[in-house]
Design an enzyme around this catalytic site. Structure first.
Site, PDB file in Angstrom:
ATOM      1  N   LYS A  10       0.837  -1.201   0.000  1.00  0.00           N
ATOM      2  CA  LYS A  10       0.000   0.000   0.000  1.00  0.00           C
ATOM      3  C   LYS A  10       0.877   1.259   0.000  1.00  0.00           C
ATOM      4  O   LYS A  10       2.088   1.183   0.265  1.00  0.00           O
ATOM      5  CB  LYS A  10      -0.925  -0.044   1.215  1.00  0.00           C
ATOM      6  N   TYR A  50     -12.349  -2.509  -2.752  1.00  0.00           N
ATOM      7  CA  TYR A  50     -12.883  -2.492  -1.381  1.00  0.00           C
ATOM      8  C   TYR A  50     -14.412  -2.465  -1.359  1.00  0.00           C
ATOM      9  O   TYR A  50     -14.999  -1.923  -0.439  1.00  0.00           O
ATOM     10  CB  TYR A  50     -12.306  -1.304  -0.612  1.00  0.00           C
ATOM     11  N   PHE A  58     -15.454   4.336   7.660  1.00  0.00           N
ATOM     12  CA  PHE A  58     -14.156   4.850   7.209  1.00  0.00           C
ATOM     13  C   PHE A  58     -13.920   4.592   5.710  1.00  0.00           C
ATOM     14  O   PHE A  58     -12.795   4.701   5.238  1.00  0.00           O
ATOM     15  CB  PHE A  58     -13.025   4.213   8.034  1.00  0.00           C
ATOM     16  N   ARG A  91      -1.000 -14.614   4.486  1.00  0.00           N
ATOM     17  CA  ARG A  91      -1.754 -13.948   5.566  1.00  0.00           C
ATOM     18  C   ARG A  91      -1.025 -14.104   6.899  1.00  0.00           C
ATOM     19  O   ARG A  91      -1.056 -13.202   7.733  1.00  0.00           O
ATOM     20  CB  ARG A  91      -3.176 -14.517   5.687  1.00  0.00           C
ATOM     21  N   THR A  97      -5.567  -7.713  10.581  1.00  0.00           N
ATOM     22  CA  THR A  97      -5.961  -6.430   9.982  1.00  0.00           C
ATOM     23  C   THR A  97      -5.586  -5.244  10.879  1.00  0.00           C
ATOM     24  O   THR A  97      -5.034  -4.249  10.428  1.00  0.00           O
ATOM     25  CB  THR A  97      -7.495  -6.431   9.740  1.00  0.00           C
ATOM     26  N   ARG A 108       2.348  -6.361   9.343  1.00  0.00           N
ATOM     27  CA  ARG A 108       1.445  -5.338   9.872  1.00  0.00           C
ATOM     28  C   ARG A 108       1.764  -5.002  11.324  1.00  0.00           C
ATOM     29  O   ARG A 108       1.663  -3.846  11.743  1.00  0.00           O
ATOM     30  CB  ARG A 108      -0.003  -5.810   9.723  1.00  0.00           C
ATOM     31  N   ASN A 122      -2.096  -0.356   7.377  1.00  0.00           N
ATOM     32  CA  ASN A 122      -1.419  -1.614   7.707  1.00  0.00           C
ATOM     33  C   ASN A 122      -0.487  -2.121   6.592  1.00  0.00           C
ATOM     34  O   ASN A 122      -0.193  -3.301   6.503  1.00  0.00           O
ATOM     35  CB  ASN A 122      -2.440  -2.676   8.124  1.00  0.00           C
ATOM     36  N   HIS A 125      -1.859  -5.323   1.622  1.00  0.00           N
ATOM     37  CA  HIS A 125      -3.102  -6.068   1.447  1.00  0.00           C
ATOM     38  C   HIS A 125      -2.727  -7.495   1.080  1.00  0.00           C
ATOM     39  O   HIS A 125      -1.757  -7.712   0.343  1.00  0.00           O
ATOM     40  CB  HIS A 125      -3.942  -5.465   0.313  1.00  0.00           C
ATOM     41  N   GLU A 136      -9.686 -10.504  -7.048  1.00  0.00           N
ATOM     42  CA  GLU A 136      -8.711  -9.414  -6.938  1.00  0.00           C
ATOM     43  C   GLU A 136      -7.626  -9.502  -8.024  1.00  0.00           C
ATOM     44  O   GLU A 136      -7.249  -8.495  -8.614  1.00  0.00           O
ATOM     45  CB  GLU A 136      -8.071  -9.439  -5.550  1.00  0.00           C
TER      46      GLU A 136
HETATM   47  P1  ADP Z   1      -7.915  -7.116   5.368  1.00  0.00           P
HETATM   48  O1  ADP Z   1      -7.162  -5.986   4.672  1.00  0.00           O
HETATM   49  O2  ADP Z   1      -7.122  -7.674   6.533  1.00  0.00           O
HETATM   50  O3  ADP Z   1      -8.378  -8.196   4.419  1.00  0.00           O
HETATM   51  P2  ADP Z   1     -10.568  -5.895   5.456  1.00  0.00           P
HETATM   52  O4  ADP Z   1     -10.806  -6.314   4.045  1.00  0.00           O
HETATM   53  O5  ADP Z   1     -11.632  -6.183   6.477  1.00  0.00           O
HETATM   54  O6  ADP Z   1      -9.209  -6.490   6.048  1.00  0.00           O
HETATM   55  O7  ADP Z   1     -10.338  -4.309   5.503  1.00  0.00           O
HETATM   56  C1  ADP Z   1      -9.770  -3.603   4.447  1.00  0.00           C
HETATM   57  C2  ADP Z   1      -8.887  -2.512   5.001  1.00  0.00           C
HETATM   58  O8  ADP Z   1      -9.706  -1.545   5.694  1.00  0.00           O
HETATM   59  C3  ADP Z   1      -7.876  -2.957   6.072  1.00  0.00           C
HETATM   60  O9  ADP Z   1      -6.700  -3.514   5.516  1.00  0.00           O
HETATM   61  C4  ADP Z   1      -7.615  -1.670   6.813  1.00  0.00           C
HETATM   62  O10 ADP Z   1      -6.727  -0.804   6.088  1.00  0.00           O
HETATM   63  C5  ADP Z   1      -9.007  -1.028   6.837  1.00  0.00           C
HETATM   64  N1  ADP Z   1      -9.793  -1.416   8.028  1.00  0.00           N
HETATM   65  C6  ADP Z   1     -10.452  -2.592   8.228  1.00  0.00           C
HETATM   66  N2  ADP Z   1     -11.122  -2.621   9.381  1.00  0.00           N
HETATM   67  C7  ADP Z   1     -10.912  -1.409   9.948  1.00  0.00           C
HETATM   68  C8  ADP Z   1     -11.357  -0.798  11.167  1.00  0.00           C
HETATM   69  N3  ADP Z   1     -12.169  -1.430  12.023  1.00  0.00           N
HETATM   70  N4  ADP Z   1     -10.954   0.449  11.444  1.00  0.00           N
HETATM   71  C9  ADP Z   1     -10.161   1.109  10.591  1.00  0.00           C
HETATM   72  N5  ADP Z   1      -9.696   0.612   9.419  1.00  0.00           N
HETATM   73  C10 ADP Z   1     -10.055  -0.639   9.087  1.00  0.00           C
END
Ligand code: ADP
Length: 171
Positions: A10, A50, A58, A91, A97, A108, A122, A125, A136
């Site tokens: 990212k 997303y 957010f 992962r 996350t 992360r 973080n 992805h 994806e």
């Molecule tokens: P991942 O990236 O671990 O697969 P998600 O697809 O649920 O997780 O979330 C996408 C992205 O949104 C995360 O990588 C993170 O940057 C952000 N994110 C997810 N959950 C939260 C949260 N509760 N608060 C703030 N940012 C979040």
């Protein structure tokens, strides 16, 4: 079972020059990189990637983040990894996350942060399932940008389409 997974470094990972560290950590998986490219992320691409987060409070901040607006760097690095148990292996090294809950040794956990506005920055992805990986990889890569055949393809003739190519005249 052999499978593919998508990793995106990212904008915070690129902005903070973490690419080398991240690739070194991922090489511990012994998986093969079968696709790699830098991408300038459009709003459409960000929102499609997303789409499952559409309802999140957010969401807009997340779109700005993956587009690089928060780090003044309009690019990400996309990688397709392939091999045995690729999704779980990647992962495990990327971590949870939430960077504060992630194993401190994971990518992360080591490099992620939570912004003052509460967004998880973080750094990477990583696809979470086989169906998400397929969705994806097809979203971020064209078939010819992957050096193995991961999914079924078809040939389409597009006579009227325009293609940008290198212009070597009057350089
Ligand atoms: P991942 O990236 O671990 O697969 P998600 O697809 O649920 O997780 O979330 C996408 C992205 O949104 C995360 O990588 C993170 O940057 C952000 N994110 C997810 N959950 C939260 C949260 N509760 N608060 C703030 N940012 C979040």
């Amino acid at each position: 079972m052999k499978e593919a997974t998508l990793v995106i470094i990212k904008p915070d990972g690129l902005h903070r020059s973490l690419t080398g560290n991240i690739l070194t950590r991922l090489s511990e998986t012994r998986l093969f990189i079968v696709g790699a490219k830098a991408v300038k992320v459009s709003k459409e691409l960000a929102e499609e990637h997303y789409r499952h987060m559409r309802k999140a409070s957010f969401f807009n901040a997340l779109i700005d983040y993956i587009m690089g607006k928060a780090h003044n760097t309009r690019r990400v690095l996309c990688l397709a990894y392939y091999g045995e148990d690729a999704i779980r292996k990647v992962r495990r090294i990327t971590g949870s996350t939430n960077p504060e809950e992630a194993d401190p040794v994971s990518i992360r956990g080591a490099y992620g942060r939570i912004t003052t506005k509460g967004l998880y920055e973080n750094v990477v992805h990583a696809s979470s399932s086989q169906s998400e990986a397929e969705r994806e990889i097809k979203l971020w890569f064209k078939p010819d940008e992957i050096v193995v055949t991961l999914y079924k393809t078809k040939l389409v003739v597009q006579e009227s389409s325009k293609l940008r190519c290198w212009d070597n005249k009057n350089k």
